[in-house]
Design an enzyme around this catalytic site. Structure first.
Site, mmCIF file in Angstrom:
data_model
loop_
_atom_site.group_PDB
_atom_site.id
_atom_site.type_symbol
_atom_site.label_atom_id
_atom_site.label_comp_id
_atom_site.label_asym_id
_atom_site.label_seq_id
_atom_site.Cartn_x
_atom_site.Cartn_y
_atom_site.Cartn_z
ATOM 1 N N LYS A 20 -3.336 4.205 0.649
ATOM 2 C CA LYS A 20 -4.027 3.490 1.730
ATOM 3 C C LYS A 20 -3.733 4.105 3.098
ATOM 4 O O LYS A 20 -4.515 3.960 4.028
ATOM 5 C CB LYS A 20 -3.671 2.015 1.686
ATOM 6 C CG LYS A 20 -4.260 1.343 0.449
ATOM 7 C CD LYS A 20 -4.119 -0.158 0.441
ATOM 8 C CE LYS A 20 -4.921 -0.764 -0.697
ATOM 9 N NZ LYS A 20 -4.407 -0.430 -2.029
HETATM 10 C C1 PLP Z 1 -5.125 -0.520 -3.254
HETATM 11 C C2 PLP Z 1 -4.541 0.236 -4.388
HETATM 12 C C3 PLP Z 1 -5.306 0.577 -5.529
HETATM 13 C C4 PLP Z 1 -6.748 0.125 -5.721
HETATM 14 O O1 PLP Z 1 -7.631 0.747 -4.833
HETATM 15 P P1 PLP Z 1 -9.091 0.125 -4.588
HETATM 16 O O2 PLP Z 1 -9.661 0.946 -3.495
HETATM 17 O O3 PLP Z 1 -8.857 -1.305 -4.179
HETATM 18 O O4 PLP Z 1 -9.844 0.219 -5.852
HETATM 19 C C5 PLP Z 1 -4.708 1.348 -6.509
HETATM 20 N N1 PLP Z 1 -3.420 1.738 -6.412
HETATM 21 C C6 PLP Z 1 -2.657 1.421 -5.344
HETATM 22 C C7 PLP Z 1 -1.243 1.862 -5.312
HETATM 23 C C8 PLP Z 1 -3.180 0.671 -4.287
HETATM 24 O O5 PLP Z 1 -2.411 0.357 -3.241
#
Ligand code: PLP
Length: 463
Positions: free
Chosen positions: A112
């Site tokens: 993120k």
């Molecule tokens: C947010 C997240 C996901 C999922 O991603 P999306 O964009 O919501 O599908 C997968 N792995 C981790 C570690 C995350 O923080």
């Protein structure tokens, strides 16, 4: 490029306005009016380019005319120069078919950061024009909160209020939020559950009096700019593995469908993508939707991959819109029906379009743990539970594709040390730069579950 809403009833906005708005007023999500195409020569010219150079080239057609390549470059440097790996998103080869794309070298150890670090720079840039400060309110059960805080800490003209359920996030996750020292960061521990926190945030966004006093914004993955930022690493990884000369597949640990949708955008922009593998845990609404057309909400099952524990995938609406001939009225009707009944049957033509690009795989706990062991014993790499779900899906589906398969490593194993140790017997340590996390002072405010108290807190916090 103008941005339209998936529900077809909001006036189009440019990139800056869509970034600051987040959700469209008709309840829909913004998307560019059409996908810009990059020519094969453009991809070839980037074959040995670094991350930031690639990002500027890929993003410019999406951000024009608000930001061109020259305007993007300083923002990209500020967003990514602090990453702990010089390649920003290094590729690691596991065996002859499988690769990991490490997306966890940012400040909070999860993918993120790639989107939010740049979103923070976009906010700073778009708010230079003046106006009232931007007040970001969010609720987090872990990863998003720390990444959002790290992204906007110290950025002028932005305040962030991040709610988490008191006593219900892991200590690493809490400390990653509460040890950030910046006057514009407000951590609030709410006496309640994560759902309570989310409901409280929703209530604040729906409070016209509060909206009149503050310019509210959100940083969850409904924000188009986040997805735009994420298309870059698909392109960058593919170029290093032989694109545009050969196609490859990506396996994506999926929750809200933001990350894998960015892969779809990269493909629509001309990147040769063989398959996008949508890996889910036991919370498998997407695996069911893409498998049989049954998009229906079920009870939440807590798993060791909490960032994928979802009942509804907010960004799936973007795919429905994009692959239904961009029919805003039909998308709006489908989403309203889903909101009312908790279920939606994807019409056959739409499902067929989706299955041309996406292959789902639901991975349960034993297969997740097995993938973690495989990566460790066979390749000497520790992966976190989210990444392990992607890897398990990639290995299950490897016969269905011809080219290389890149699994997105979405979190650092040290974020989930208990699960990693249970599967492999090895306890991953925090990277050097976070080694003193447990010694840093924390700052947070504990509040009762009360909308008026929270609104009052926001009113009183310094601008
Ligand atoms: C947010 C997240 C996901 C999922 O991603 P999306 O964009 O919501 O599908 C997968 N792995 C981790 C570690 C995350 O923080």
């Amino acid at each position: 490029m103008e941005h339209v809403s998936t529900r077809g009833q909001s006036p189009p906005l440019d990139f800056a306005a869509a970034t600051l708005a987040g959700l469209a007023p008709d309840g829909g999500l913004y998307l560019p009016r059409a996908w810009p195409r990059l020519a094969p020569e453009t991809f070839r010219a980037l074959a040995s380019a670094d991350y930031v150079t690639t990002a500027a080239r890929v993003l410019a057609p999406l951000t024009a005319p608000v930001l061109d390549e020259a305007a993007l470059l300083p923002l990209l440097h500020r967003a990514y120069d602090g990453f702990a790996h010089a390649a920003v998103t290094p590729l690691v080869q596991l065996d002859s078919r499988h690769w990991l794309l490490e997306l966890h070298h940012g400040p909070t150890l999860a993918f993120k950061d790639l989107a939010l670090q740049l979103l923070g720079q976009f906010f700073a840039r778009f708010l230079e024009a003046g106006g009232p400060p931007l007040t970001i309110i969010g609720a987090t059960s872990g990863d998003t909160g720390s990444a959002a805080i790290a992204a906007v800490a110290g950025i002028p003209g932005v305040r962030i209020f991040m709610l988490h359920p008191h006593g219900r996030v892991s200590e690493v996750q809490r400390r990653q939020m509460t040890t950030v020292v910046a006057g514009n960061v407000h951590n609030i521990a709410v006496d309640g559950s994560f759902d309570d926190c989310q409901a409280l945030v929703k209530a604040l966004f729906n409070d016209p009096a509060l909206r009149a006093r503050h310019r509210l914004s959100a940083v969850n993955s409904i924000n188009w700019a986040r997805l735009a930022a994420q298309t870059v690493y698909y392109v960058h990884a593919a170029l290093r593995l032989g694109a545009p000369g050969r196609a490859l597949s990506f396996s994506v640990p999926t929750g809200n469908f933001g990350d894998v949708f960015a892969g779809h955008v990269a493909a629509e922009m001309g990147l040769p993508v063989e398959r996008l593998m949508v890996a889910t845990n036991e919370n498998d609404i997407l695996a069911r939707a893409l498998g049989t057309g049954d998009y229906s909400r079920r009870r939440l099952t807590p798993t060791q991959s909490p960032s994928m524990d979802i009942q509804v995938s907010s960004n799936f609406e973007r795919l429905i819109f994009d692959l239904s001939g961009r029919d805003g009225a039909r998308t709006a009707a489908a989403m309203r029906a889903f909101e009312a009944e908790g279920r939606l049957t994807l019409w056959p033509e739409l499902l067929a379009h989706m299955r041309q690009r996406f292959t789902p795989a639901r991975i349960d706990a034993p297969d997740m743990a097995e993938a973690m062991r495989w990566a460790w014993q066979r390749c000497g790499v520790l992966v976190d539970p989210h990444t392990a779900i992607g890897l398990a899906a990639a290995r299950r589906l490897e016969e269905e594709v011809e080219g290389p398969i890149v699994t997105l490593a979405t979190a650092h194993p040290a974020k989930f040390p208990d699960a990693v140790e249970a599967a492999t017997g090895v306890r991953p340590g925090l990277p050097e730069r976070l080694a003193d996390l447990f010694d840093r002072p924390e700052r947070m405010t504990r509040l009762a579950l009360c909308q008026a108290r929270l609104a009052d807190f926001i009113d009183r916090a310094p601008a």
